[in-house]
Motif scaffolding. Structure first.
Motif, PDB file in Angstrom:
ATOM      1  N   LYS B 155      -3.441   4.070  10.503  1.00  9.95           N
ATOM      2  CA  LYS B 155      -4.746   2.921  10.279  1.00  9.95           C
ATOM      3  C   LYS B 155      -4.887   2.849   8.546  1.00  9.95           C
ATOM      4  CE  LYS B 155      -9.310   2.380  11.677  1.00  9.95           C
ATOM      5  NZ  LYS B 155      -9.094   0.715  11.588  1.00  9.95           N
ATOM      6  N   PHE B 156      -4.359   3.923   8.101  1.00 11.97           N
ATOM      7  CA  PHE B 156      -4.677   3.660   6.461  1.00 11.97           C
ATOM      8  C   PHE B 156      -3.363   3.122   5.798  1.00 11.97           C
ATOM      9  CE2 PHE B 156      -6.809   4.770   2.621  1.00 11.97           C
ATOM     10  CZ  PHE B 156      -6.000   5.313   1.778  1.00 11.97           C
ATOM     11  N   PHE B 157      -2.277   3.307   6.462  1.00 12.90           N
ATOM     12  CA  PHE B 157      -1.131   2.742   5.557  1.00 12.90           C
ATOM     13  C   PHE B 157      -0.652   1.625   6.087  1.00 12.90           C
ATOM     14  CE2 PHE B 157      -0.332   5.735   2.205  1.00 12.90           C
ATOM     15  CZ  PHE B 157      -0.798   7.000   2.670  1.00 12.90           C
ATOM     16  N   SER B 158      -0.703   1.341   7.460  1.00 15.26           N
ATOM     17  CA  SER B 158       0.051   0.387   8.127  1.00 15.26           C
ATOM     18  C   SER B 158      -0.035  -0.996   7.427  1.00 15.26           C
ATOM     19  CB  SER B 158      -0.284   0.212   9.473  1.00 15.26           C
ATOM     20  OG  SER B 158       0.375   1.308  10.220  1.00 15.26           O
ATOM     21  N   ASP B 159      -1.464  -1.264   6.805  1.00 13.26           N
ATOM     22  CA  ASP B 159      -1.811  -2.425   6.523  1.00 13.26           C
ATOM     23  C   ASP B 159      -1.209  -2.619   5.176  1.00 13.26           C
ATOM     24  OD1 ASP B 159      -4.970  -2.700   8.017  1.00 13.26           O
ATOM     25  OD2 ASP B 159      -3.057  -3.347   8.823  1.00 13.26           O
ATOM     26  N   LYS B 160      -1.037  -1.624   4.249  1.00 11.21           N
ATOM     27  CA  LYS B 160      -0.539  -1.487   3.061  1.00 11.21           C
ATOM     28  C   LYS B 160       0.870  -2.101   2.763  1.00 11.21           C
ATOM     29  CE  LYS B 160      -4.656   0.401   1.193  1.00 11.21           C
ATOM     30  NZ  LYS B 160      -5.206   1.479   2.091  1.00 11.21           N
ATOM     31  N   ILE B 161       1.595  -1.613   3.678  1.00  7.30           N
ATOM     32  CA  ILE B 161       3.103  -1.940   3.557  1.00  7.30           C
ATOM     33  C   ILE B 161       3.321  -3.402   3.944  1.00  7.30           C
ATOM     34  CG2 ILE B 161       5.521  -1.006   3.878  1.00  7.30           C
ATOM     35  CD1 ILE B 161       4.140   1.069   3.066  1.00  7.30           C
ATOM     36  N   ALA B 162       4.131  -3.957   3.194  1.00  7.03           N
ATOM     37  CA  ALA B 162       4.637  -5.335   3.622  1.00  7.03           C
ATOM     38  C   ALA B 162       5.495  -5.530   4.537  1.00  7.03           C
ATOM     39  CB  ALA B 162       5.081  -6.255   2.277  1.00  7.03           C
ATOM     40  N   ASN B 163       5.501  -6.688   5.252  1.00  6.00           N
ATOM     41  CA  ASN B 163       6.632  -6.723   6.299  1.00  6.00           C
ATOM     42  C   ASN B 163       8.215  -6.953   5.716  1.00  6.00           C
ATOM     43  OD1 ASN B 163       4.715  -6.964   7.896  1.00  6.00           O
ATOM     44  ND2 ASN B 163       4.833  -9.278   8.332  1.00  6.00           N
ATOM     45  N   VAL B 164       8.961  -6.445   6.417  1.00  4.74           N
ATOM     46  CA  VAL B 164      10.320  -6.490   5.824  1.00  4.74           C
ATOM     47  C   VAL B 164      11.176  -7.349   6.355  1.00  4.74           C
ATOM     48  CG1 VAL B 164      11.851  -4.486   4.933  1.00  4.74           C
ATOM     49  CG2 VAL B 164       9.747  -4.054   6.376  1.00  4.74           C
ATOM     50  N   ARG B 169      15.330 -11.011  10.443  1.00 12.30           N
ATOM     51  CA  ARG B 169      14.070 -10.663  11.294  1.00 12.30           C
ATOM     52  C   ARG B 169      13.180 -10.091  10.632  1.00 12.30           C
ATOM     53  NH1 ARG B 169      16.013  -7.300  16.374  1.00 12.30           N
ATOM     54  NH2 ARG B 169      13.414  -7.366  16.348  1.00 12.30           N
ATOM     55  N   THR B 170      11.939 -10.391  10.922  1.00  9.57           N
ATOM     56  CA  THR B 170      10.687 -10.089  10.039  1.00  9.57           C
ATOM     57  C   THR B 170      10.367  -8.753  10.751  1.00  9.57           C
ATOM     58  OG1 THR B 170      10.137 -12.343   9.549  1.00  9.57           O
ATOM     59  CG2 THR B 170       8.572 -10.667   9.061  1.00  9.57           C
ATOM     60  N   ILE B 171      10.163  -7.480  10.109  1.00  3.72           N
ATOM     61  CA  ILE B 171       9.653  -6.313  10.892  1.00  3.72           C
ATOM     62  C   ILE B 171       8.591  -6.122  10.255  1.00  3.72           C
ATOM     63  CG2 ILE B 171      10.310  -4.307  11.705  1.00  3.72           C
ATOM     64  CD1 ILE B 171      12.668  -5.420  12.600  1.00  3.72           C
ATOM     65  N   SER B 172       7.401  -5.800  11.033  1.00  2.00           N
ATOM     66  CA  SER B 172       6.116  -5.312  10.348  1.00  2.00           C
ATOM     67  C   SER B 172       6.296  -4.073   9.551  1.00  2.00           C
ATOM     68  CB  SER B 172       5.238  -5.111  11.671  1.00  2.00           C
ATOM     69  OG  SER B 172       4.117  -4.186  11.018  1.00  2.00           O
ATOM     70  N   GLY B 173       5.668  -3.820   8.372  1.00  2.00           N
ATOM     71  CA  GLY B 173       5.776  -2.652   7.657  1.00  2.00           C
ATOM     72  C   GLY B 173       5.323  -1.592   8.227  1.00  2.00           C
ATOM     73  N   SER B 174       4.606  -1.836   9.292  1.00  2.00           N
ATOM     74  CA  SER B 174       4.005  -0.641   9.938  1.00  2.00           C
ATOM     75  C   SER B 174       5.013   0.401  10.666  1.00  2.00           C
ATOM     76  CB  SER B 174       3.026  -1.113  10.987  1.00  2.00           C
ATOM     77  OG  SER B 174       3.574  -1.936  11.838  1.00  2.00           O
ATOM     78  N   VAL B 175       6.025  -0.439  10.854  1.00  2.00           N
ATOM     79  CA  VAL B 175       7.255   0.428  11.643  1.00  2.00           C
ATOM     80  C   VAL B 175       7.801   1.547  10.707  1.00  2.00           C
ATOM     81  CG1 VAL B 175       9.599   0.197  12.358  1.00  2.00           C
ATOM     82  CG2 VAL B 175       8.184  -1.740  13.182  1.00  2.00           C
ATOM     83  N   ILE B 176       7.853   0.869   9.225  1.00  2.00           N
ATOM     84  CA  ILE B 176       8.453   2.180   8.511  1.00  2.00           C
ATOM     85  C   ILE B 176       7.391   3.245   8.307  1.00  2.00           C
ATOM     86  CG2 ILE B 176       9.140   2.521   6.162  1.00  2.00           C
ATOM     87  CD1 ILE B 176      10.284   0.085   6.032  1.00  2.00           C
ATOM     88  N   GLY B 257      -0.680   1.752  16.033  1.00  2.00           N
ATOM     89  CA  GLY B 257       0.569   1.862  15.785  1.00  2.00           C
ATOM     90  C   GLY B 257       1.231   0.612  14.895  1.00  2.00           C
ATOM     91  N   VAL B 258       2.388   0.126  15.679  1.00  2.00           N
ATOM     92  CA  VAL B 258       2.922  -0.926  15.034  1.00  2.00           C
ATOM     93  C   VAL B 258       2.195  -2.139  15.374  1.00  2.00           C
ATOM     94  CG1 VAL B 258       5.169  -2.555  15.372  1.00  2.00           C
ATOM     95  CG2 VAL B 258       5.266   0.155  15.434  1.00  2.00           C
ATOM     96  N   ARG B 259       2.419  -3.059  14.353  1.00  2.00           N
ATOM     97  CA  ARG B 259       1.422  -4.225  14.343  1.00  2.00           C
ATOM     98  C   ARG B 259       2.177  -5.561  14.672  1.00  2.00           C
ATOM     99  NH1 ARG B 259      -2.393  -0.724  13.583  1.00  2.00           N
ATOM    100  NH2 ARG B 259      -3.334  -0.696  11.482  1.00  2.00           N
ATOM    101  N   ALA B 260       1.645  -6.412  15.018  1.00  2.00           N
ATOM    102  CA  ALA B 260       1.933  -7.711  15.318  1.00  2.00           C
ATOM    103  C   ALA B 260       2.840  -8.292  13.846  1.00  2.00           C
ATOM    104  CB  ALA B 260       1.074  -8.820  15.725  1.00  2.00           C
ATOM    105  N   PRO B 261       3.749  -9.064  13.871  1.00  3.75           N
ATOM    106  CA  PRO B 261       4.355  -9.589  15.132  1.00  3.75           C
ATOM    107  C   PRO B 261       5.320  -8.805  15.899  1.00  3.75           C
ATOM    108  CG  PRO B 261       5.556 -10.393  13.147  1.00  3.75           C
ATOM    109  CD  PRO B 261       4.301  -9.501  12.797  1.00  3.75           C
ATOM    110  N   THR B 262       5.830  -7.626  15.378  1.00  3.29           N
ATOM    111  CA  THR B 262       6.763  -6.932  15.983  1.00  3.29           C
ATOM    112  C   THR B 262       6.269  -6.271  17.310  1.00  3.29           C
ATOM    113  OG1 THR B 262       7.324  -6.294  13.476  1.00  3.29           O
ATOM    114  CG2 THR B 262       8.446  -5.145  15.321  1.00  3.29           C
TER     115      THR B 262
END
Lengths: 327, 315, 331
Positions: B155-164, B169-176, B257-262
């Motif tokens: 919850k804390f970090f997912s929004d802070k990492i940019a999409n890769v 393909r655009t992968i949400s940073g939350s995956v990392i 967990g993993v956020r949209a759009p992934t």
């Protein structure tokens, strides 16, 4: 007399016994080796015999520095084993090697024979290139009587005797002066034991090696050794020239030990009067006071319980630790 | 009269009567007898092909294409797995979701293995105070509620990492973020196992022989002992993949967990709980796939464990 | 004293193990007999089949993968191989007892020694618990365990190696069997403890008058204990003789080679040990010809083709060899 190649002075090794749940405290010690002193001359084979718990294996490992010594010192080719570090220690490791008892456990099961034998070459940076190392490995394999085509096989593909030869080849890789043989044939069949012993002797002649032969088979020790030392419960009780020890043993333990050895001669066996010791070997954690052998000794007197006997000469080249033996 | 070799000193030994089996052969043979493991392996290959091969038949754009007119449709010829709450084709989403779930499983397990081996090896080999320190730390980690940490960290970090952007393909940073968090919270199990292996292996004679040769410590750890711990590491790593996939599913289901759009199989379940009875296809297909992959990895792991067990003397 | 009465006769015993790697031809036609009160030593190196032979005799081989392919074991007019398992249970422990090399694995670590002893007695004799206990104490005393009464309550790990072996012997002798089979009982013991155990066994044997089969690889122990010896190699008996004859006049090249490979603690070193070239036989192949041929210094063409049969040469001295080792020519 020449300077001995190996000199051991009052070598002691105690293993602390720890106890405690949160904090480990030392509550006692296994006094595996308790002050032994001896020399080995260049080219000599010194035998070290004794029963389980006598400390002979620990002595062999400690004198090479594989275990840190609790006190005392070892000099190999004038280098002090326990005081050396870094490059000096590596020098000692090159000059002094070891052959182990268990041919199944002393080789890394995941390494090829080539990798096992060439390890000393790599670690000590003794050869320039891989092909030089491979050549040396082939040379060593031939020296110990193995087929060079098997260089890239794994230990589990070889028999016990062959694995022991691999261990010998590894020990020889760095061209050592001195080898500690820690029960090298105990785990082998009788017919293979003779093969390996003959090989060790041939190598000694060819390469001028010095051996410390740690064993419990007294018949084999008489065959291969020049001098023999007897250990009991961490201390050395007798040392002498080979035939002198076997024909004129002075320490009561040595006498009992020799009397217990079975001989492959039925008539002699029937005629024999054995000295049978009573009781079991006591524990090295709490050895008896005074002479450690006194509880089992057939001729012990009060003095033996109170006083540790002196390690003294009773004849040229023949030392004994017993109050009741005259010089 | 000797008809065999003329031996000057009777020292030569004859040919090595070697079995034709190397350690790898032996392992493979043992594995083959474990029917469930073979079944698991086949299912995994199928799932792998489904997710990565399926991409050749369906584009990601299609998977993400929303169409509110077609929302919540039951499985039909046009949409074999039905459509979700915003009209996206579920079959297509499971294909792309599968890719992410599998990648998360593999990379998180990789992180777990690297950290676990490092800590376990050092603790087990050096013993003493280093061991005590590392083990207290490991035990502390074991006692933490990993799911909770996962949720909070995510919850804390997912929004802070940019999409890769990978391969177009655009992968949400939350995956990392998820990969690292799962990896960094699951290593203690492996560390303990590796430590136990090191504690026992370092007493073996071939290690004493290496020390007698003068081999430096790091070489002993990585070249001598570690190769002998392959069995438990491989088994644990395999099960770690399953564990990572389940953990991701949990966390994504909770929306952390993993956020949209992934898409992942886990976050496809996110909104499904509201439609449990009415639109079963929302949770059935992704759920089934999660169960399938977890079970088959577990079977595979079982088979590997038996096959790699050095104590098992039978072939 | 010994009766001249044969009470055990083994005929053409063959035991094989069917493993995924192939069939192991462990015992390949072994025949021997035993008289009351006699001590027979069975000598050979690892893999020669000495243990498997005795385990087969007592039907202790695990039936898959092992299989007793053929043979007869006639014990007092009964063929042990044809008895039912429950009939065998009356023989084992009561008529024929066996002790093994490692007493730690033969004794149950969680039961007291007293319990294990009394259990044997309860199974095989009609004595009541108190009588069994008394007998257990007597037995421990008899095998030389000090303070027997209190030691009944100790567990195996509280005894030293030599003591545990004595306990094993006590258990084996509890029901006064006619035959004791000892499989390398002193191999793992220190030489002074071995001497103690051998003295003990000799004394007990005299007291009880039982026969004994002593399996070992140590030719020194054999010389001190045996009346007769059989030498085994690759699952065959290659020589059989009275103990003095075997050492004075070995007829089989393998026996000769073994004796020449032995160092002596009672003699000065004269020459190198004579080692036997080659490696131990591969038991995965069906034996063709003499199994010792690849390593034999007297080998002839006939040896490679035909496996020699165990034949009597002089009184009681048998060998399985085509060659007369004194002349080097065929017999």
């Amino acid at each position: 007399m020449n300077e001995p190649l190996v000199r051991v002075e009052n070598l002691t090794k105690h293993f602390p016994i720890r106890s405690g749940v949160i904090i480990d405290r030392v509550v006692g010690a296994v006094r595996a080796v308790d002050g032994i002193s001896f020399d080995i001359q260049k080219g000599e084979t010194l035998g070290m015999v004794g029963e389980s718990g006598c400390g002979k294996t620990t002595a062999g490992r400690t004198l090479l520095g594989l275990y840190p010594a609790t006190s005392g010192r070892t000099l190999i080719d004038n280098l002090s084993v326990h005081e050396s570090k870094g490059a000096d220690l590596m020098k000692i490791r090159r000059k002094a090697q070891m052959i182990f008892q268990d041919p199944y456990a002393s080789l890394n099961p995941r390494w090829t024979v080539n990798a096992i034998i060439s390890e000393p070459l790599r670690v000590h940076k003794l050869m320039g290139s891989k092909s030089d190392r491979d050549d040396r490995v082939k040379e060593l394999l031939e020296l110990v009587g193995l087929n060079v085509r098997h260089m890239n096989r794994f230990p589990h593909e070889f028999s016990g005797g062959q694995r022991q030869r691999i261990g010998i080849a590894r020990a020889l890789a760095s061209d050592p002066l001195f080898i500690v043989c820690d029960e090298p044939i105990s785990a082998l069949d009788v017919s293979i034991q003779a093969q390996v012993v003959n090989l060790l002797e041939k190598l000694q002649d060819q390469l001028g090696l010095t051996y410390l032969f740690v064993a419990h088979d007294l018949s084999m020790v008489r065959h291969i050794c020049d001098r023999v030392a007897v250990m009991y419960l961490g201390v050395m009780v007798e040392i002498a020239e080979r035939d002198d020890l076997y024909e004129r043993p002075r320490h009561p333990y040595t006498q009992a030990l020799l009397s217990a050895v079975p001989l492959p001669d039925p008539r002699k066996e029937r005629a024999r009067q054995r000295t049978i010791l009573t009781g079991d070997v006591p524990s090295p954690i709490n050895p008896p006071t005074g002479c450690r052998f006194h509880p089992r000794c057939p001729i012990a007197v009060d003095r033996c319980k109170a006083e540790v006997p002196e390690w003294k000469d009773v004849a040229p080249g023949h030392k004994v630790a017993c109050h009741l033996v005259e010089s | 009269m000797t008809t065999t070799q003329n031996l000057p000193d009777q020292l030569l030994v004859t040919e090595v009567e070697s079995p034709p089996l190397t350690l790898a052969d032996l392992t493979w043979r043992r594995f083959r007898r474990h029917k469930m493991a073979i079944f698991g392996a086949f299912v995994l290959v199928f799932l792998f092909l489904y997710s990565f091969g399926g991409a050749f038949f369906v584009t990601e754009k299609y998977a993400n294409k929303t169409n509110t007119k077609e929302r919540l449709q039951a499985p039909s010829a046009a949409h074999p797995f039905g459509t979700d709450t915003v009209g996206r084709d579920i079959l297509a989403r499971t294909i792309y979701g599968g890719q992410i779930s599998i990648v998360i499983g593999l990379t998180a397990a990789f992180v777990e293995v690297m950290v676990g081996i490092l800590i376990g090896a050092i603790a087990g080999y050096f013993g003493g105070k280093i061991d005590s320190l590392l083990m207290r730390f490991t035990e502390a980690m074991l006692n933490m509620p990993t799911l909770l940490i996962l949720i909070i960290m995510s919850k804390f970090f997912s929004d802070k990492i940019a999409n890769v952007n990978i391969l177009g393909r655009t992968i949400s940073g939350s995956v990392i973020v998820i990969i690292f968090i799962i990896g960094l919270t699951s290593w203690p199990y492996l560390a303990r196992i590796v430590r136990a292996e090191f504690l026992s292996l370092k007493e073996r004679e071939f290690i004493l022989a290496a020390r007698a040769t003068g081999t430096p410590n790091w070489e002993i750890i990585f070249k001598h002992i570690l190769p002998n711990t392959i069995a438990p590491v491989v088994v644990n790593a395999t099960l770690g993949v399953a564990n990572a996939i389940s953990s991701e599913a949990y966390v994504s289901f909770l929306g952390m967990g993993v956020r949209a759009p992934t898409a992942t199989w886990g976050n496809m379940l996110e909104n499904a709980y509201r439609y449990i009875e009415t639109a079963y296809w929302l949770w059935l297909f992704p759920g089934l796939l999660i169960v399938l992959i977890t079970l088959s990895i577990n079977f595979l792991g079982d088979g590997l464990r038996d096959a790699l067990d050095p104590r098992s003397r039978t072939v | 004293m010994t009766d001249n009465h044969t009470f055990l006769e083994v005929k053409d015993l063959k035991t094989r193990f069917h493993t995924p790697e192939g069939t192991v031809f462990a015992v390949n036609g072994v025949s021997f007999s035993l008289k009351e009160g006699e001590t027979l030593a069975v000598v050979g190196e690892s893999g020669c089949g000495k243990s498997v032979t005795m385990m087969s005799l007592l039907r202790l081989i695990s039936i898959p993968p092992g299989k007793i392919e053929c043979g007869e074991v006639i014990y007092r007019d009964k063929d042990l191989l044809k008895l039912t398992e429950s009939e065998m249970e009356h023989i084992r422990g009561k008529e024929i007892a066996m002790i093994f090399q490692d007493p730690m694995t033969s004794l149950n670590p969680v039961l007291t020694v007293g319990r294990q002893l009394t259990e044997t007695l309860r199974t095989h004799t009609p004595m009541n618990p108190d009588q069994c206990r008394e007998r257990a104490i007597t037995l421990l005393d008899w095998v030389g365990i000090p303070d027997a009464k209190n030691r009944l309550n100790d567990h195996p790990h509280q005894f030293s190696g030599g003591m545990r072996q004595r306990v094993m012997i006590a258990m084996a002798l509890a029901c006064t069997p006619s035959l004791l089979i000892a499989d390398e009982p002193t191999t793992a013991l220190d030489v002074t403890i071995q001497a103690q155990i051998i003295e003990l066994v000799k004394r007990l044997k005299q007291d009880v008058g039982m026969a004994m089969i002593w399996i070992t690889h140590d030719l020194g122990v054999v010389a001190g204990m045996a009346d007769r010896v059989i030498v085994m190699y690759a699952g065959f008996i290659v020589e059989e003789a009275l103990v003095d004859d075997l050492y004075d006049n070995p007829l089989h090249p393998y026996t000769m080679a073994l004796l020449q490979a032995l160092p002596r603690a009672d003699r000065r070193r004269e020459k190198n040990l004579k080692s036997i070239q080659g490696s131990p036989p591969n038991l995965l192949a069906e034996p063709v010809g003499c199994p010792f041929a690849p390593r034999c210094e007297f080998v002839k063409e006939r040896c490679v083709r035909e496996n020699p049969i165990l034949t009597e040469i002089t009184g009681g001295h048998k060998t399985a060899c085509w060659v007369d080792v004194k002349t080097g020519g065929l017999r």
